[in-house]
Design an enzyme around this catalytic site. Sequence first.
Site, short mmCIF file in Angstrom:
data_model
loop_
_atom_site.label_atom_id
_atom_site.label_comp_id
_atom_site.label_asym_id
_atom_site.label_seq_id
_atom_site.Cartn_x
_atom_site.Cartn_y
_atom_site.Cartn_z
N CYS A 47 0.81 -1.22 0.00
CA CYS A 47 0.00 0.00 0.00
C CYS A 47 0.84 1.27 0.00
O CYS A 47 0.64 2.16 -0.83
CB CYS A 47 -1.00 -0.01 1.15
SG CYS A 47 -0.28 0.05 2.81
N HIS A 86 -2.60 1.28 6.85
CA HIS A 86 -2.93 1.18 5.42
C HIS A 86 -3.04 2.58 4.85
O HIS A 86 -3.43 3.52 5.54
CB HIS A 86 -4.24 0.41 5.23
CG HIS A 86 -4.52 0.03 3.80
ND1 HIS A 86 -3.75 -0.87 3.11
CD2 HIS A 86 -5.47 0.47 2.93
CE1 HIS A 86 -4.23 -1.00 1.88
NE2 HIS A 86 -5.27 -0.19 1.74
N ASN A 120 -5.56 1.71 -4.16
CA ASN A 120 -4.65 1.14 -3.17
C ASN A 120 -4.17 -0.23 -3.60
O ASN A 120 -4.77 -0.87 -4.46
CB ASN A 120 -5.32 1.09 -1.79
CG ASN A 120 -6.38 0.02 -1.68
OD1 ASN A 120 -6.22 -0.94 -0.95
ND2 ASN A 120 -7.50 0.17 -2.39
#
Length: 161
Positions: free
Chosen positions: A63, A114, A130
Amino acid sequence: MNSVSASRPALIAALGAVTASLMLGTASPAEAATLKQAALKVAKARKGDPYQYGAAGPHRFDCSGLTSYSYKKAGKTIPRTAQGQYNKSRHISWKSRQPGDLVFIGRNSKGIYHVGIYAGFWSGKSWMWNANTGSYRGRKVVLAPISEYTAGAHAYYGQVK
């Protein structure tokens, strides 16, 4: 000499000035918007590339590898990890977010795990690009609703400085 070749030195000088101001953190709002648009375009172009933990491109990403790669290609170096990117970003409210801003997911602001690039709001959902770790969308770069990542967590937003 045609007008395109005559203006090429001026264009190169202008791009150099924009890049320098972005690196120094003195970018104007217009330059910052262009940076976000460029980073978003880079992330979109990586659609379908495989997820790999610790990878930062050009053909595999995790990510934060995707976000750091996208911004670097757009002309701005940002930290490598999701938490590092959060710590160095200008924190903004969800009302202030714009396409190209960073979306951080975490249980709290000191536990960011994340990150993605905000793509916009449509069909009643907020979306981000992502590098997805889950098998439900495939372990690859995807466009996904932010809500898929916030069960038991929060979304935070940041602008690259």
